[in-house]
Design a protein around this motif. Structure first.
Motif, PDB file in Angstrom:
ATOM      1  N   GLY A 400       1.265  -1.306   0.072  1.00  0.00           N
ATOM      2  CA  GLY A 400      -0.010   0.363   0.273  1.00  0.00           C
ATOM      3  C   GLY A 400       1.019   1.201   0.028  1.00  0.00           C
ATOM      4  O   GLY A 400       2.289   0.850  -0.060  1.00  0.00           O
ATOM      5  N   PHE A 401      -0.284   2.305   0.023  1.00  0.00           N
ATOM      6  CA  PHE A 401       1.006   4.208  -0.766  1.00  0.00           C
ATOM      7  C   PHE A 401       0.594   4.341   1.091  1.00  0.00           C
ATOM      8  O   PHE A 401      -0.546   4.321   1.419  1.00  0.00           O
ATOM      9  CB  PHE A 401       0.782   4.016  -1.517  1.00  0.00           C
ATOM     10  N   GLU A 402       1.052   5.270   1.322  1.00  0.00           N
ATOM     11  CA  GLU A 402       0.673   7.233   2.186  1.00  0.00           C
ATOM     12  C   GLU A 402       1.216   8.345   1.305  1.00  0.00           C
ATOM     13  O   GLU A 402       1.720   8.034   0.381  1.00  0.00           O
ATOM     14  CB  GLU A 402       1.122   6.550   3.048  1.00  0.00           C
ATOM     15  N   PRO A 403       0.720   9.192   1.923  1.00  0.00           N
ATOM     16  CA  PRO A 403       1.029  10.663   1.603  1.00  0.00           C
ATOM     17  C   PRO A 403       1.850  10.776   1.890  1.00  0.00           C
ATOM     18  O   PRO A 403       3.316  10.775   2.931  1.00  0.00           O
ATOM     19  CB  PRO A 403       0.075  11.195   1.767  1.00  0.00           C
ATOM     20  N   GLU A 404       2.811  11.838   0.964  1.00  0.00           N
ATOM     21  CA  GLU A 404       4.007  12.769   1.467  1.00  0.00           C
ATOM     22  C   GLU A 404       3.499  13.951   1.771  1.00  0.00           C
ATOM     23  O   GLU A 404       2.334  14.025   2.101  1.00  0.00           O
ATOM     24  CB  GLU A 404       4.937  13.013   0.060  1.00  0.00           C
ATOM     25  N   ASP A 405       4.395  13.978   2.840  1.00  0.00           N
ATOM     26  CA  ASP A 405       4.476  14.949   3.679  1.00  0.00           C
ATOM     27  C   ASP A 405       4.518  16.686   3.097  1.00  0.00           C
ATOM     28  O   ASP A 405       5.514  17.374   2.855  1.00  0.00           O
ATOM     29  CB  ASP A 405       5.679  14.808   4.678  1.00  0.00           C
ATOM     30  N   LEU A 406       3.522  16.369   2.128  1.00  0.00           N
ATOM     31  CA  LEU A 406       3.425  17.776   1.041  1.00  0.00           C
ATOM     32  C   LEU A 406       3.988  19.595   1.920  1.00  0.00           C
ATOM     33  O   LEU A 406       4.696  20.266   1.343  1.00  0.00           O
ATOM     34  CB  LEU A 406       1.546  18.205   0.117  1.00  0.00           C
ATOM     35  N   PRO A 407       3.527  19.521   3.298  1.00  0.00           N
ATOM     36  CA  PRO A 407       3.734  21.120   4.074  1.00  0.00           C
ATOM     37  C   PRO A 407       5.176  20.981   3.958  1.00  0.00           C
ATOM     38  O   PRO A 407       5.689  22.224   4.001  1.00  0.00           O
ATOM     39  CB  PRO A 407       2.520  20.952   5.361  1.00  0.00           C
ATOM     40  N   ALA A 408       6.052  19.975   4.231  1.00  0.00           N
ATOM     41  CA  ALA A 408       7.241  19.532   4.706  1.00  0.00           C
ATOM     42  C   ALA A 408       7.599  20.183   2.983  1.00  0.00           C
ATOM     43  O   ALA A 408       8.452  20.608   3.121  1.00  0.00           O
ATOM     44  CB  ALA A 408       7.460  19.321   5.636  1.00  0.00           C
ATOM     45  N   LEU A 409       7.461  18.909   1.928  1.00  0.00           N
ATOM     46  CA  LEU A 409       8.128  19.346   0.476  1.00  0.00           C
ATOM     47  C   LEU A 409       8.002  20.505   0.694  1.00  0.00           C
ATOM     48  O   LEU A 409       9.287  21.585  -0.181  1.00  0.00           O
ATOM     49  CB  LEU A 409       7.722  18.166   0.502  1.00  0.00           C
ATOM     50  N   TRP A 410       6.984  21.032   0.238  1.00  0.00           N
ATOM     51  CA  TRP A 410       6.649  21.875  -0.339  1.00  0.00           C
ATOM     52  C   TRP A 410       6.664  23.704   0.200  1.00  0.00           C
ATOM     53  O   TRP A 410       6.583  24.788  -0.085  1.00  0.00           O
ATOM     54  CB  TRP A 410       5.362  22.345  -1.096  1.00  0.00           C
ATOM     55  N   ASN A 411       6.915  23.270   1.776  1.00  0.00           N
ATOM     56  CA  ASN A 411       7.353  24.463   2.649  1.00  0.00           C
ATOM     57  C   ASN A 411       6.041  25.189   2.726  1.00  0.00           C
ATOM     58  O   ASN A 411       6.510  26.528   2.614  1.00  0.00           O
ATOM     59  CB  ASN A 411       8.932  25.854   1.597  1.00  0.00           C
ATOM     60  N   VAL A 412       5.354  25.196   2.798  1.00  0.00           N
ATOM     61  CA  VAL A 412       3.885  25.661   3.022  1.00  0.00           C
ATOM     62  C   VAL A 412       2.836  25.116   3.634  1.00  0.00           C
ATOM     63  O   VAL A 412       2.412  23.816   3.857  1.00  0.00           O
ATOM     64  CB  VAL A 412       2.748  25.409   1.724  1.00  0.00           C
ATOM     65  N   SER A 413       3.164  25.465   5.323  1.00  0.00           N
ATOM     66  CA  SER A 413       3.217  25.062   6.711  1.00  0.00           C
ATOM     67  C   SER A 413       1.344  25.315   6.642  1.00  0.00           C
ATOM     68  O   SER A 413       0.756  24.625   7.543  1.00  0.00           O
ATOM     69  CB  SER A 413       3.517  25.854   7.279  1.00  0.00           C
ATOM     70  N   ALA A 414       1.138  25.898   5.730  1.00  0.00           N
ATOM     71  CA  ALA A 414      -0.507  25.910   6.765  1.00  0.00           C
ATOM     72  C   ALA A 414      -1.500  26.211   5.323  1.00  0.00           C
ATOM     73  O   ALA A 414      -2.906  25.718   5.081  1.00  0.00           O
ATOM     74  CB  ALA A 414      -0.836  27.846   5.384  1.00  0.00           C
ATOM     75  N   LEU A 415      -1.428  24.621   4.595  1.00  0.00           N
ATOM     76  CA  LEU A 415      -1.443  23.663   3.905  1.00  0.00           C
ATOM     77  C   LEU A 415      -2.476  22.337   5.126  1.00  0.00           C
ATOM     78  O   LEU A 415      -1.100  21.960   5.667  1.00  0.00           O
ATOM     79  CB  LEU A 415      -0.899  23.018   2.713  1.00  0.00           C
ATOM     80  N   GLU A 416      -3.659  22.100   5.640  1.00  0.00           N
ATOM     81  CA  GLU A 416      -3.586  22.005   5.992  1.00  0.00           C
ATOM     82  C   GLU A 416      -3.567  20.472   5.437  1.00  0.00           C
ATOM     83  O   GLU A 416      -4.162  20.244   5.066  1.00  0.00           O
ATOM     84  CB  GLU A 416      -5.050  21.686   6.785  1.00  0.00           C
ATOM     85  N   THR A 417      -3.431  19.778   6.523  1.00  0.00           N
ATOM     86  CA  THR A 417      -3.675  18.054   6.724  1.00  0.00           C
ATOM     87  C   THR A 417      -4.678  17.357   7.923  1.00  0.00           C
ATOM     88  O   THR A 417      -4.365  18.150   8.957  1.00  0.00           O
ATOM     89  CB  THR A 417      -2.089  17.481   6.496  1.00  0.00           C
ATOM     90  N   THR A 418      -4.780  16.101   7.239  1.00  0.00           N
ATOM     91  CA  THR A 418      -5.318  14.894   8.281  1.00  0.00           C
ATOM     92  C   THR A 418      -4.627  14.688   9.215  1.00  0.00           C
ATOM     93  O   THR A 418      -3.853  14.613   9.747  1.00  0.00           O
ATOM     94  CB  THR A 418      -6.070  14.065   7.791  1.00  0.00           C
ATOM     95  N   ARG A 419      -4.555  13.946   9.733  1.00  0.00           N
ATOM     96  CA  ARG A 419      -3.479  12.688  11.279  1.00  0.00           C
ATOM     97  C   ARG A 419      -2.947  11.648  10.136  1.00  0.00           C
ATOM     98  O   ARG A 419      -2.358  11.256  10.539  1.00  0.00           O
ATOM     99  CB  ARG A 419      -5.041  12.456  12.091  1.00  0.00           C
ATOM    100  N   TRP A 420      -3.781  11.866   9.205  1.00  0.00           N
ATOM    101  CA  TRP A 420      -3.281  10.740   7.460  1.00  0.00           C
ATOM    102  C   TRP A 420      -2.128  10.773   7.380  1.00  0.00           C
ATOM    103  O   TRP A 420      -1.539  10.331   6.329  1.00  0.00           O
ATOM    104  CB  TRP A 420      -4.519   9.841   7.064  1.00  0.00           C
ATOM    105  N   GLY A 421      -2.171  12.305   7.062  1.00  0.00           N
ATOM    106  CA  GLY A 421      -1.447  12.808   6.771  1.00  0.00           C
ATOM    107  C   GLY A 421      -1.581  13.433   4.595  1.00  0.00           C
ATOM    108  O   GLY A 421      -1.004  14.208   3.922  1.00  0.00           O
ATOM    109  N   THR A 422      -3.001  13.131   4.083  1.00  0.00           N
ATOM    110  CA  THR A 422      -2.982  13.209   3.168  1.00  0.00           C
ATOM    111  C   THR A 422      -4.108  14.743   3.305  1.00  0.00           C
ATOM    112  O   THR A 422      -4.292  15.362   4.747  1.00  0.00           O
ATOM    113  CB  THR A 422      -4.498  12.759   3.142  1.00  0.00           C
ATOM    114  N   VAL A 423      -4.305  15.483   2.230  1.00  0.00           N
ATOM    115  CA  VAL A 423      -4.446  16.901   2.322  1.00  0.00           C
ATOM    116  C   VAL A 423      -6.228  17.161   3.009  1.00  0.00           C
ATOM    117  O   VAL A 423      -6.896  16.029   1.989  1.00  0.00           O
ATOM    118  CB  VAL A 423      -4.338  18.102   0.902  1.00  0.00           C
ATOM    119  N   LYS A 424      -6.458  18.046   3.754  1.00  0.00           N
ATOM    120  CA  LYS A 424      -7.677  18.427   4.045  1.00  0.00           C
ATOM    121  C   LYS A 424      -8.843  19.114   2.865  1.00  0.00           C
ATOM    122  O   LYS A 424      -8.066  20.381   2.635  1.00  0.00           O
ATOM    123  CB  LYS A 424      -7.699  18.708   5.437  1.00  0.00           C
TER     124      LYS A 424
END
Length: 477
Positions: A400-424
């Motif tokens: 299976g697959f999991e989401p990458e940490d987009l806020p960290a990878l893209w330096n955009v901390s204001a992008l909210e994610t869920t507890r599973w790491g998916t984008v909210k």
């Protein structure tokens, strides 16, 4: 007159397109199902009962108007059938090939549930759209009016492409950014040709290009271009990256050579099908030829790996899954195809440790099903003393697959994610916490079906048009 062409399920048995001989098909990556002939497609479409409450429609994520295009097919009105099918689906020929119809439309067909055998919806959908391509009914995208606003789409998979289709038809200027060298995402590099031949995907990519969609390929957001730069270039942005971070094995010896990720293995195989130079395939790292192959996992990705290894000339191919056949997440149709082609399934079995570097054997733990977990599925538990050794030269992990940490990878901390790491993202609108930024597909849902990504992309495209109608340029934050 039209009604007489329907309701044939009482006298006409269910038939599927002829499947190629198992031995013959293991020597190539061509699709395994033949096409319906005109008469056979009309006959099978005519089995539809035209029921008052079409559960096939209700259980299709795209809510395709299935009874309508089945009736038109039965009447020989194929061009109209195609027009109806494409009003709700950007890529009906793709869904007809790879959707798990047994769990969606066909599995909920009224005549299936009454014991007459389902209408072969997927095969007819594929037939209608393949015919449309052959006869020139698939027209270039030609917006009635061009709009000045632009949208940047990050990810050229099914969700991103579906959104691009909707936006371009509305006249919006669209640029798609993707890390790969070809558009299509999972459709291009994650699904083998025997399920989805690559010219089917490339035809749609060309249609989008000819319709004015710009593709920026070999582009890693966060490295080659910043997320803020993309926001600054466009009036709205769609995140459609999918999920590609693989769940890793933690068992002893799991770092050995010869233990590879499913996504790497399938990508290498698909790149070779395009004629690309793939060093890790050529040196044997991602090539099953002459090897004893063990695939770990029970989803459709595992089935793709099993069937690919057979075609590459593996000496043996086994699939380990920790639950039984009835509880596996993958398509039963794919398991049957794999068994026909020579794969062996070892149910209620899980890896315990790996020996050798490169790997040469796997310690396997026999399992049994215990009490249900929070999801209601019985949890696998080890059987005491149930260990044995399984030889293997190539182990492919499909866990299976999991989401990458987009806020960290893209330096955009204001992008909210869920507890599973998916984008909210908001249900229905697909809007994220950032103004003018939307998200669709697996990066929101977690690993899911292509058809859900297409639905999300189409919905988000329509919502973004509404946003552009009432909003100005998005300022980079």
């Amino acid at each position: 007159m039209a009604q007489q062409r329907m309701l044939k399920f009482v006298t006409t048995a269910k038939e599927t397109p002829e499947k190629r001989d198992a031995t013959a098909r293991t020597h190539d990556f061509d699709e395994i199902y033949a096409e319906f002939a005109d008469a056979k497609a009309a006959e099978q479409a005519g089995r539809c009962s035209q029921c008052g409450v079409p559960y096939c429609h209700a259980h299709c994520p795209l809510h395709n108007n299935i009874p309508d295009w089945l009736r038109l097919t039965a009447e020989g009105r194929l061009e109209e059938a195609y027009q109806v099918s494409q009003t709700t689906n950007s890529f009906p020929e793709i869904c007809g090939r790879i959707c798990p119809q047994d769990r969606l439309c066909e599995g909920n067909c009224v005549i299936e549930n009454s014991g007459h055998g389902t209408v072969t919806i997927g095969a007819i959908e594929k037939y209608i759209t393949d015919t449309a391509w052959d006869r020139g009914w698939v027209k270039p995208i030609a917006p009635a009016v061009e709009r000045p606003e632009s949208v940047g789409i990050i990810g050229a998979g099914p969700g991103g492409l579906a959104a691009a289709d909707v936006l371009r038809r509305a006249g919006v200027q669209v640029t798609v950014y993707d890390r790969n060298d070809r558009a299509g995402g999972l459709l291009t590099y994650g699904i083998p040709g025997f399920k989805l031949e690559k010219d089917v995907v490339m035809n749609r990519v060309r249609q989008l290009e000819q319709g004015g969609v710009a593709f920026v390929l070999n582009c890693n957001v966060g490295t080659d271009i910043s997320f803020d730069a993309i926001r600054g270039k466009h009036d709205a942005v769609l995140i459609a990256t999918g999920v590609y971070k693989t769940r890793a094995l933690t068992d002893p010896g799991a770092e050995a050579k010869g233990i590879v990720r499913a996504i790497d293995y399938l990508t290498a195989s698909n790149k070779k099908s395009f004629g690309d130079d793939v060093a890790e395939f050529d040196d044997g790292t991602l090539n099953a030829t002459g090897k004893r192959v063990l695939v770990i996992g029970g989803g459709d990705t595992a089935m793709d790996c099993v069937r690919t290894a057979i075609r590459q000339g593996a000496t043996s191919v086994k699939c380990l899954y920790r639950r039984d056949r009835a509880n596996m997440p993958g398509s039963q149709r794919e398991v049957t195809n794999a068994e026909e082609e020579g794969a062996e399934f070892v149910w209620l079995a899980a890896p315990k440790a790996f020996a050798g570097n490169p790997v040469d054997s796997v310690t396997v733990q026999r399992m049994r099903l215990g009490a249900p977990d929070a999801s209601g599925r019985q949890s696998p538990e080890p059987i005491e003393g149930g260990l044995y050794e399984e030889p293997a030269d190539l182990v492919i992990t499909a866990l299976g697959f999991e989401p990458e940490d987009l806020p960290a990878l893209w330096n955009v901390s204001a992008l909210e994610t869920t507890r599973w790491g998916t984008v909210k993202a908001s249900f229905g609108t697909h809007a994220t916490s950032l103004p003018g930024v939307y998200a669709v597909g697996d990066i929101v849902r977690g690993a899911s079906l292509v058809v859900w990504a297409i639905r999300d992309g189409r919905e988000a495209g329509a919502e973004m048009v509404k946003y552009l109608d009432g909003a100005g340029r998005v300022a980079a934050e």
